[in-house]
Write a protein that holds these residues in place. Structure first.
Motif, PDB file in Angstrom:
ATOM      1  N   TRP A  18      -1.807 -11.905   3.095  1.00 32.02           N
ATOM      2  CA  TRP A  18      -3.209 -11.393   3.535  1.00 32.02           C
ATOM      3  C   TRP A  18      -3.911 -12.178   2.962  1.00 32.02           C
ATOM      4  CZ3 TRP A  18      -5.120  -9.587  -1.249  1.00 32.02           C
ATOM      5  CH2 TRP A  18      -4.178  -9.394  -1.999  1.00 32.02           C
ATOM      6  N   ALA A  42      -3.090   9.156  -1.893  1.00 30.50           N
ATOM      7  CA  ALA A  42      -2.356   9.349  -3.189  1.00 30.50           C
ATOM      8  C   ALA A  42      -3.581   8.727  -4.076  1.00 30.50           C
ATOM      9  CB  ALA A  42      -1.280   8.294  -3.142  1.00 30.50           C
ATOM     10  N   GLU A  43      -4.516   7.957  -3.538  1.00 32.25           N
ATOM     11  CA  GLU A  43      -5.643   7.369  -4.500  1.00 32.25           C
ATOM     12  C   GLU A  43      -6.877   7.804  -3.535  1.00 32.25           C
ATOM     13  OE1 GLU A  43      -5.276   3.368  -5.817  1.00 32.25           O
ATOM     14  OE2 GLU A  43      -7.325   2.753  -5.428  1.00 32.25           O
ATOM     15  N   ARG A  45      -3.572   4.094  -0.193  1.00 30.38           N
ATOM     16  CA  ARG A  45      -2.397   4.214  -0.783  1.00 30.38           C
ATOM     17  C   ARG A  45      -2.086   5.461  -0.389  1.00 30.38           C
ATOM     18  NH1 ARG A  45      -3.020  -0.412  -1.137  1.00 30.38           N
ATOM     19  NH2 ARG A  45      -3.085  -1.794  -3.047  1.00 30.38           N
ATOM     20  N   THR A  46      -0.621   5.518   0.119  1.00 31.48           N
ATOM     21  CA  THR A  46       0.056   6.815   0.627  1.00 31.48           C
ATOM     22  C   THR A  46       1.531   6.562   0.264  1.00 31.48           C
ATOM     23  OG1 THR A  46       0.126   5.680   2.903  1.00 31.48           O
ATOM     24  CG2 THR A  46      -1.652   7.080   2.434  1.00 31.48           C
ATOM     25  N   PRO A  47       2.106   7.504   0.465  1.00 32.04           N
ATOM     26  CA  PRO A  47       3.710   7.426   0.091  1.00 32.04           C
ATOM     27  C   PRO A  47       4.132   6.208   0.986  1.00 32.04           C
ATOM     28  CG  PRO A  47       3.386   9.659   0.468  1.00 32.04           C
ATOM     29  CD  PRO A  47       1.825   8.892   0.819  1.00 32.04           C
ATOM     30  N   GLY A  48       4.777   5.320   0.385  1.00 32.43           N
ATOM     31  CA  GLY A  48       5.540   4.309   0.879  1.00 32.43           C
ATOM     32  C   GLY A  48       4.661   2.899   1.104  1.00 32.43           C
ATOM     33  N   ASN A  49       3.176   2.975   0.749  1.00 32.54           N
ATOM     34  CA  ASN A  49       2.428   2.132   1.262  1.00 32.54           C
ATOM     35  C   ASN A  49       1.205   1.643  -0.035  1.00 32.54           C
ATOM     36  OD1 ASN A  49       0.853   0.538   2.719  1.00 32.54           O
ATOM     37  ND2 ASN A  49      -0.208   1.880   3.711  1.00 32.54           N
ATOM     38  N   ALA A  50       1.372   0.546  -0.558  1.00 33.46           N
ATOM     39  CA  ALA A  50       0.570  -0.118  -1.332  1.00 33.46           C
ATOM     40  C   ALA A  50       0.354  -1.549  -0.781  1.00 33.46           C
ATOM     41  CB  ALA A  50       0.947   0.215  -2.693  1.00 33.46           C
ATOM     42  N   GLU A  51       0.232  -1.857   0.212  1.00 33.93           N
ATOM     43  CA  GLU A  51       0.055  -3.268   0.657  1.00 33.93           C
ATOM     44  C   GLU A  51      -1.484  -3.495   0.372  1.00 33.93           C
ATOM     45  OE1 GLU A  51       1.354  -6.196   1.331  1.00 33.93           O
ATOM     46  OE2 GLU A  51       2.883  -5.373   2.860  1.00 33.93           O
ATOM     47  N   PHE A  52      -1.593  -4.979   0.109  1.00 31.29           N
ATOM     48  CA  PHE A  52      -2.891  -5.576  -0.007  1.00 31.29           C
ATOM     49  C   PHE A  52      -2.994  -5.677  -1.628  1.00 31.29           C
ATOM     50  CE2 PHE A  52      -2.951  -4.036   4.325  1.00 31.29           C
ATOM     51  CZ  PHE A  52      -2.899  -5.207   5.134  1.00 31.29           C
ATOM     52  N   ALA A  79     -10.586   1.271   2.051  1.00 29.10           N
ATOM     53  CA  ALA A  79     -10.456  -0.225   2.509  1.00 29.10           C
ATOM     54  C   ALA A  79      -8.887  -0.274   2.663  1.00 29.10           C
ATOM     55  CB  ALA A  79     -11.175  -0.914   1.541  1.00 29.10           C
ATOM     56  N   PHE A  80      -8.154   0.061   1.553  1.00 33.28           N
ATOM     57  CA  PHE A  80      -6.858  -0.175   1.590  1.00 33.28           C
ATOM     58  C   PHE A  80      -6.053   0.944   0.902  1.00 33.28           C
ATOM     59  CE2 PHE A  80      -9.102  -4.142   0.629  1.00 33.28           C
ATOM     60  CZ  PHE A  80      -8.578  -4.981   1.742  1.00 33.28           C
ATOM     61  N   GLU A 118      -2.316  -1.995   9.746  1.00 31.70           N
ATOM     62  CA  GLU A 118      -1.553  -2.783   9.240  1.00 31.70           C
ATOM     63  C   GLU A 118      -2.134  -4.083   8.615  1.00 31.70           C
ATOM     64  OE1 GLU A 118       1.721  -3.034  11.906  1.00 31.70           O
ATOM     65  OE2 GLU A 118       1.961  -0.925  12.226  1.00 31.70           O
ATOM     66  N   PHE A 147       7.361   5.694  -5.464  1.00 34.39           N
ATOM     67  CA  PHE A 147       6.370   6.474  -4.625  1.00 34.39           C
ATOM     68  C   PHE A 147       5.946   5.721  -3.579  1.00 34.39           C
ATOM     69  CE2 PHE A 147       2.204   8.179  -3.263  1.00 34.39           C
ATOM     70  CZ  PHE A 147       2.738   9.426  -3.098  1.00 34.39           C
ATOM     71  N   PHE A 148       5.350   4.300  -3.846  1.00 36.54           N
ATOM     72  CA  PHE A 148       5.029   3.512  -2.887  1.00 36.54           C
ATOM     73  C   PHE A 148       6.072   2.620  -2.089  1.00 36.54           C
ATOM     74  CE2 PHE A 148       1.366   4.554  -6.064  1.00 36.54           C
ATOM     75  CZ  PHE A 148       0.465   5.006  -4.832  1.00 36.54           C
TER      76      PHE A 148
END
Lengths: 457, 457
Positions: free
Chosen positions: A410, B218-219, B450-457, B447-448, B96, A174-175
Motif C-alpha cells: 500500500w 475497535a479503535e 480497525r475492526t475484528p480481523g482487520n488492521a491493514e495499512f 481513514a484506516f 479494501e 483480534f485483528f
C-alpha cells in the motif's frame, strides 16, 4: 465557586477556579460568619461564595469579593491533604500525586500552556488548508523501525493458540494478525498527502524502550505534517514558520503563565552553580527564537565545525568526532546549538546509512534529503525529510535495509500511481512543551506520564 | 500541480490537488504538445502545469488554465490503477484500498468534513476557556467496565514470566503491571476538571468487542468534556450547544462538500424501496438540528411513550416494552427519535441498575443523573451524567458494583479533598462524522478502520 488556595487572618480567602494562577480575593468580614464555617475554610476545600465585587484596598489584586454568603461544597482535611506548601513539595513528589498536582501554580501554568500550544497547532494547519488525519494507533505494520514496539493483543498468555511448528498463531488474535502500537503516523500520512495535498496528524505514539531518562516517555504525542509537492527547503520553511507560530500564540495568549514559569525557572537555576545556569531567561529565549532565523547547515558542515572546535581538540566530547558518517550524539547537537550558534539549528543532508529507508536519496549517492531541527536545552525537536518518491530507488533501498516490500504494497502504491515529490516532518509535542515552559523533566509536561514501571492513574 | 481526474478529447484535463472536489480545467491546445506526452496524461497521473488563467468558454467552471508547459511528475498505468470509475467501485471495494479511496470525490468530501468537525471541536472548547487534556492511552486501570479491553504488553508469549502459583507475572511487564488500551479518558478527565474547572479530551479509545457491524470500530476517537460546578442541566445545555456549533461550522465552511455528500446520499437512497428512504435530505436534516431544540424527556417518560405506542401494541418491537427498569434497545431509541419526536432527543435520569457506578444518585433512590443524546439515523451519539461527588455514596456504590476501591485511590481523592459537583459527557467522533456526512457505515468515516480481523495499512 472554586478551591481555596490560602486563608489568611481568618479574613482573606484566595479562591481559585483553575482558569488562572491569579486568585480571587474573597473578604469575609470579621464577626460576620460562624466559627464552625470558618474552620472549614482550609487549603483545597471548595467553596461557593456570593458577594459584592469592589475595588481592593490591598495590594496584589484590583478587586475583592466582599462575601455575603459562603457555602462549603467540599471539605479538605488540612492534616491529610497531600500537598503541604510549607514542606516545599518537589517536582518528584508531585509526580507521585499527578492527580492533584494540577492544583499547584506550576502545573496549572504548564497545562494551560500545553493546551494553548495544542490549539495553536490545529489553528496553524487549519488556516493553511491542511487536512487533520487520525492515523491508526493499532497497526499491523512494524516496518518503520523507529524503535521497540508494544504488542496489542487479546490472546491469552496462559494457553495461546499455536501453529504446527509451535510458534504463536496470531491469525487467532483480534485483528487476525500480530499488531502493535504505532511509532509514527508518517507512512499513513503519506497516503493521505498524496490525495489531499497537505495533511497533518496529531496523535499519540509509543516506544517500548527501557529509557528511564528525563527526555523519554513510552507514550507521547506527535505532530506529523506531510505535504505533496514540497521539497526539502519547503519542508524547512514550514517547520520554522510552524514553530514560531505556536510560540507566538502562547506569548500572546498565556503571558501570565509564561511569566510565572520564567520566574520558577530562574528560582530553580539559582540553586545551580554559576556555569550551569542558562544565559537567557525563559521569556528572552522565546523572544530570541521568534526574532531570529534558524541557522541552516548541512551535516557535512556540522562535522567540520565539530571537528575543528576547541571542545573536540581538548577531548571534552565523550564521543570524539571520528569523521564524516558518524551519527551525532546529543552532546554534539547541544554544542552546535548552545555553544556555537546559540540558536535553533536545522541540520540537513545526513549520510544515508544513519537515516530511514523512506528519505529521498541525493544525487551524491551518499546523503539523503533529511533535516533535523535542534533547539537549545532540548536537542532534537523536529525530524523530517523529503520522501523518496521514485519507486525503483525506494524499493532498492527497502531491500537493502530488509524492509518487507510485499507487506508494504500500500505504501509503494503511492509511488506506482501518480507519484509526486513530497516531504514531511515530526514534532515531538512534549519536547515542544518543555521548550516553551522550561520544565526540565518531560514527565512534568504530560498529565499522567507512562515510563518503564509506571502506568499509575 | 495535482492529479488528473479525467482527460477528455485529448484537450481538457480535470486536475485536482485534493483541496476541493472542484477540479481545475487545464486546456492543452490541439497540436501544441507531443503525442508521447499526451498519452501519459491518464487518470491519477500527477502533473505540473504552467499556463495562463483565463475565463472559461465551457460550462461547469469559471476559469481555464491554458497550458504553456505540462510536465508529468508521476505516471499512472491506466490498466492497472485500482479505481476504475467505469466499473462504479462500491464503498465495500474502496474500503479494501483505503489508501487510494481518498482520491475519490466521496472520500475527499468525507475527510475534509471530518477535518472541519475536528477543528470546530477544538475551537468551541478553546473559545470557552476549556483546557485540552491528553489522558493516557495505556492504562493500568480497568475499572470503568465500559467494555472488553486490549492488552498492551512486551512480555513474550513463548515463555512468559510466571508467579509461584503459575499465573502470569505482570510485574515483569514493561509498566510493572498488566496494562490495557483505554476505553475512556473520563476518570482522568475528572481529575483535571477538579483543578482546571473545565477540560476536554479528544483522543483514541478502544473496544476489543467482536462486533462486526456498520456501527462499531475497535479503535475510534472520542471527545469527553468534564466540568466542575455543572449539574445535569448545565451538562445537557453544553452538549446541545456543542453539537449545534460544530454542525454550524461545517455548514459554513464546507458547503460544497456537504452538498456533494447530500447528492450522493440522495442517489444511494434512490436504490431503496420508498418506505426505507429518509424523510429529509442531508442538508435539511442538518438545518433541522440547528434550528430546533432537542427534545428533553426522562427515561420514565420514554418508557411510557414506548409502552403506549401503536408500534408496541402491534408487537413490532423485537424487544417488547416490559416496563420500567429495562434497558432501551437501539430500535426503541430510533422509534423515539425517528418516529415519535422526529428530532434529537435527550433522555435523562435512567435507572441506576443499568448505568455506571460514577453517576450521581438521585434522591428517589432509583435513578441516576445520566443523560444520553439520540440522533436520527445514528442512535446514541452522546452519553453523559452528573458525577457522584459525595464520597460515601460513591464508595458504597463502587462496592455494590465490585469496583476495586483501593486501586481507585486517586479517583476517590478528588472526593476527599475539596469535592465539587461536576458533570461531563462523551461524544463518539465517528458517529458525529456519520451524522454530518450521511455515510451509513462507520468504516467509511475513519481513514484506516480497525475492526475484528482487520488492521491493514
Amino acid at each position: 465557586m472554586g478551591w481555596v488556595r490560602t486563608f489568611r487572618n481568618n479574613q482573606f480567602i484566595a479562591l481559585n477556579d483553575g482558569s488562572t494562577n491569579n486568585n480571587l480575593q474573597v473578604v469575609v468580614a470579621l464577626g460576620k460568619f460562624e466559627d464552625d464555617l470558618l474552620k472549614r475554610i482550609t487549603t483545597s476545600s471548595s467553596l461557593k461564595v456570593t458577594g459584592n465585587l469592589v475595588a481592593s484596598l490591598g495590594k496584589g489584586q484590583n478587586l475583592d469579593l466582599n462575601a455575603t454568603s459562603v457555602e462549603v461544597l467540599g471539605d479538605c482535611d488540612a492534616e491529610k491533604y497531600p500537598i503541604q506548601l510549607r514542606n516545599r513539595p518537589t517536582l518528584e513528589y508531585l509526580r507521585e500525586i499527578a492527580h492533584l498536582r494540577f492544583r499547584t501554580n506550576t502545573f496549572g501554568s504548564v497545562f494551560r500552556v500545553r493546551h494553548a500550544l495544542a490549539f495553536a497547532v490545529h489553528k496553524f494547519y487549519n488556516d493553511k488548508g491542511f487536512v487533520y488525519m487520525h492515523t491508526p494507533i493499532v497497526t499491523g505494520s512494524d516496518a518503520e523501525g523507529a524503535g521497540e514496539m508494544f504488542r496489542v493483543t487479546t490472546l491469552p498468555f496462559d494457553n495461546p493458540p499455536k501453529n504446527e511448528d509451535g510458534s504463536i498463531n496470531f491469525k487467532e488474535d483480534f485483528f487476525g494478525r500480530a499488531t502493535n502500537l504505532t511509532v509514527s503516523g508518517q507512512l499513513e500520512g503519506e497516503l493521505a498527502a498524496t490525495a489531499f495535498g497537505e495533511i497533518y496528524t496529531f496523535g499519540p505514539t509509543f516506544r517500548a524502550e527501557n529509557s528511564n531518562t528525563p527526555r523519554h516517555l513510552a507514550e507521547f504525542w506527535m505532530i506529523e505534517p506531510e505535504m505533496a509537492f514540497y521539497d526539502l527547503e519547503d519542508n524547512m520553511n514550514l517547520a520554522e514558520e510552524f514553530i514560531k507560530y505556536i510560540i507566538k500564540h502562547v506569548m500572546e495568549n498565556n503571558r501570565e503563565d509564561l511569566e510565572f514559569l520564567a520566574q520558577r525557572l530562574a528560582d530553580e537555576e539559582q540553586q545551580l552553580p554559576q556555569d550551569k545556569r542558562s544565559e537567557m531567561g525563559l521569556m528572552e529565549k522565546l523572544e530570541f527564537v521568534l526574532n531570529n532565523n534558524f541557522e541552516r547547515i548541512t551535516y557535512t558542515e556540522a562535522i567540520d565545525i565539530l571537528r575543528e572546535s576547541n571542545h573536540n581538540k581538548k577531548k571534552k566530547f565523550q564521543f570524539p568526532i571520528t569523521g564524516w558518517g558518524m551519527d551525532l550524539q546529543s552532546e554534539h547537537e547541544r554544542y552546535l546549538v548552545e555553544k556555537h550558534f546559540k540558536k535553533p539549528v536545522i541540520l540537513s543532508n545526513y549520510p544515508k546509512e544513519i537515516k530511514s529507508f523512506y528519505m529521498r536519496q541525493n544525487d551524491d549517492g551518499k546523503t539523503v534529503a533529511a533535516m533535523d531541527i535542534l533547539a537549545p536545552g532540548i536537542g532534537e525537536i523536529v525530524g523530517g525529510s523529503q520522501r523518496e518518491e521514485r519507486q525503483e530507488k525506494l524499493e532498492k533501498r527497502m531491500k537493502e535495509m530488509n524492509i518487507p516490500v510485499e507487506e508494504m504494497w500500500w505504501y509503494l502504491d503511492t509511488r506506482r500511481y501518480g507519484t509526486v515529490p513530497h516531504a514531511g516532518f515530526g514534532l515531538g509535542f512534549e519536547r515542544m512543551v518543555q521548550f516553551v515552559t522550561g520544565m526540565s523533566n518531560i514527565r512534568d509536561v504530560i498529565a499522567f506520564p507512562r515510563t518503564p514501571g509506571n502506568a499509575e492513574f
